[in-house]
Motif scaffolding. Sequence first.
Motif, PDB file in Angstrom:
ATOM      1  N   UNK A 115     -30.730   3.600   6.852  1.00  0.00           N
ATOM      2  CA  UNK A 115     -29.548   3.577   7.717  1.00  0.00           C
ATOM      3  C   UNK A 115     -28.353   2.953   6.988  1.00  0.00           C
ATOM      4  N   UNK A 116     -28.633   1.945   6.200  1.00  0.00           N
ATOM      5  CA  UNK A 116     -27.538   1.302   5.458  1.00  0.00           C
ATOM      6  C   UNK A 116     -26.941   2.259   4.428  1.00  0.00           C
ATOM      7  N   UNK A 117     -27.790   3.049   3.760  1.00  0.00           N
ATOM      8  CA  UNK A 117     -27.275   4.032   2.802  1.00  0.00           C
ATOM      9  C   UNK A 117     -26.408   5.073   3.496  1.00  0.00           C
ATOM     10  N   UNK A 118     -26.834   5.504   4.680  1.00  0.00           N
ATOM     11  CA  UNK A 118     -26.023   6.450   5.449  1.00  0.00           C
ATOM     12  C   UNK A 118     -24.663   5.846   5.795  1.00  0.00           C
ATOM     13  N   UNK A 119     -24.671   4.588   6.154  1.00  0.00           N
ATOM     14  CA  UNK A 119     -23.433   3.890   6.504  1.00  0.00           C
ATOM     15  C   UNK A 119     -22.493   3.805   5.294  1.00  0.00           C
ATOM     16  N   UNK A 120     -23.023   3.424   4.148  1.00  0.00           N
ATOM     17  CA  UNK A 120     -22.203   3.319   2.933  1.00  0.00           C
ATOM     18  C   UNK A 120     -21.675   4.688   2.511  1.00  0.00           C
ATOM     19  N   UNK A 121     -22.527   5.717   2.558  1.00  0.00           N
ATOM     20  CA  UNK A 121     -22.098   7.065   2.182  1.00  0.00           C
ATOM     21  C   UNK A 121     -20.982   7.561   3.087  1.00  0.00           C
ATOM     22  N   UNK A 122     -21.114   7.289   4.377  1.00  0.00           N
ATOM     23  CA  UNK A 122     -20.084   7.716   5.324  1.00  0.00           C
ATOM     24  C   UNK A 122     -18.759   7.024   5.018  1.00  0.00           C
ATOM     25  N   UNK A 123     -18.814   5.729   4.772  1.00  0.00           N
ATOM     26  CA  UNK A 123     -17.586   4.978   4.485  1.00  0.00           C
ATOM     27  C   UNK A 123     -16.937   5.453   3.193  1.00  0.00           C
ATOM     28  N   UNK A 124     -17.735   5.707   2.161  1.00  0.00           N
ATOM     29  CA  UNK A 124     -17.188   6.183   0.893  1.00  0.00           C
ATOM     30  C   UNK A 124     -16.553   7.557   1.038  1.00  0.00           C
ATOM     31  N   UNK A 125     -17.225   8.438   1.772  1.00  0.00           N
ATOM     32  CA  UNK A 125     -16.676   9.771   1.982  1.00  0.00           C
ATOM     33  C   UNK A 125     -15.381   9.701   2.775  1.00  0.00           C
ATOM     34  N   UNK A 126     -15.364   8.859   3.794  1.00  0.00           N
ATOM     35  CA  UNK A 126     -14.168   8.708   4.611  1.00  0.00           C
ATOM     36  C   UNK A 126     -13.032   8.093   3.809  1.00  0.00           C
ATOM     37  N   UNK A 127     -13.366   7.176   2.908  1.00  0.00           N
ATOM     38  CA  UNK A 127     -12.359   6.534   2.069  1.00  0.00           C
ATOM     39  C   UNK A 127     -11.722   7.550   1.141  1.00  0.00           C
ATOM     40  N   UNK A 128     -12.549   8.434   0.559  1.00  0.00           N
ATOM     41  CA  UNK A 128     -12.027   9.455  -0.350  1.00  0.00           C
ATOM     42  C   UNK A 128     -11.146  10.448   0.399  1.00  0.00           C
ATOM     43  N   UNK A 129     -11.600  10.856   1.600  1.00  0.00           N
ATOM     44  CA  UNK A 129     -10.832  11.842   2.363  1.00  0.00           C
ATOM     45  C   UNK A 129      -9.501  11.291   2.829  1.00  0.00           C
ATOM     46  N   UNK A 130      -9.403   9.944   2.961  1.00  0.00           N
ATOM     47  CA  UNK A 130      -8.153   9.335   3.417  1.00  0.00           C
ATOM     48  C   UNK A 130      -7.215   8.967   2.287  1.00  0.00           C
ATOM     49  N   UNK A 131      -7.662   9.165   1.028  1.00  0.00           N
ATOM     50  CA  UNK A 131      -6.779   8.851  -0.086  1.00  0.00           C
ATOM     51  C   UNK A 131      -5.649   9.862  -0.133  1.00  0.00           C
ATOM     52  N   UNK A 132      -4.423   9.394  -0.367  1.00  0.00           N
ATOM     53  CA  UNK A 132      -3.306  10.335  -0.476  1.00  0.00           C
ATOM     54  C   UNK A 132      -3.479  11.250  -1.669  1.00  0.00           C
ATOM     55  N   UNK A 133      -3.310  12.544  -1.436  1.00  0.00           N
ATOM     56  CA  UNK A 133      -3.468  13.509  -2.505  1.00  0.00           C
ATOM     57  C   UNK A 133      -2.237  13.508  -3.405  1.00  0.00           C
ATOM     58  N   UNK A 134      -2.508  13.538  -4.727  1.00  0.00           N
ATOM     59  CA  UNK A 134      -1.404  13.573  -5.663  1.00  0.00           C
ATOM     60  C   UNK A 134      -0.875  14.998  -5.755  1.00  0.00           C
TER      61      UNK A 134
END
Length: 202
Positions: A115-134
């Motif tokens: 469950x913790x791995x799922x939580x970390x993966x979700x946060x990392x994916x969400x962090x990448x998707x929220x990064x401003x695109x150059x």
Amino acid sequence: MPIKYEKAEDIQIRMNEIANILFPYVKLNDVSCLRSFGSSSRGTIARCHALGKAMQLGLGRKGFYVIEVISKRFDKMPLEEQDKVIIHELMHIPKCFGGGFIHHDVVCEENVEKMHRQYINFKNKNLISNEPQKKEVFQYYDLDNKNNNRNNNDNNSLDKSNNFNANLNDFDNGFRKDNNNNNNNNNNNQKKTKRDWFRFGF
């Protein structure tokens, strides 16, 4: 020393985030987080408390859960390990939210790690998707300004050239007119003086 309890707002915020991601069935308004001080229990890091059926009936309400973290152990842990503890306690809450518990045959270290791995993966994916695109920005306005300036310069040069040609034509016409007048006025073989030339800028 008696146990002292206080609201743990920092844990509440983190618990809400974890529950929203991993346990959407958890009713956040019916889960409260506390921090305890002075516990004499050995090795216990956190506990999950539930409002039993009899208390629910007596209070006229449905299930309610309390996650208690024991300050002297929990607060010394790294944040990642604290997250695992919060996940562990949330896993004890059943989907029916009826006041019972899911036991340690399910809530075990292996499943908590998953469950913790799922939580970390979700946060990392969400962090990448929220990064401003150059984005490559082409400054067309600069090119337009340069073209406009070039056109303006060309137009100015053309205007100057036209003005020069017009002045030259005026000069030539004036010279011819004056020359004809001089020829007419100098029928007695009078020569044009240098003074007449200086009138035209020579």
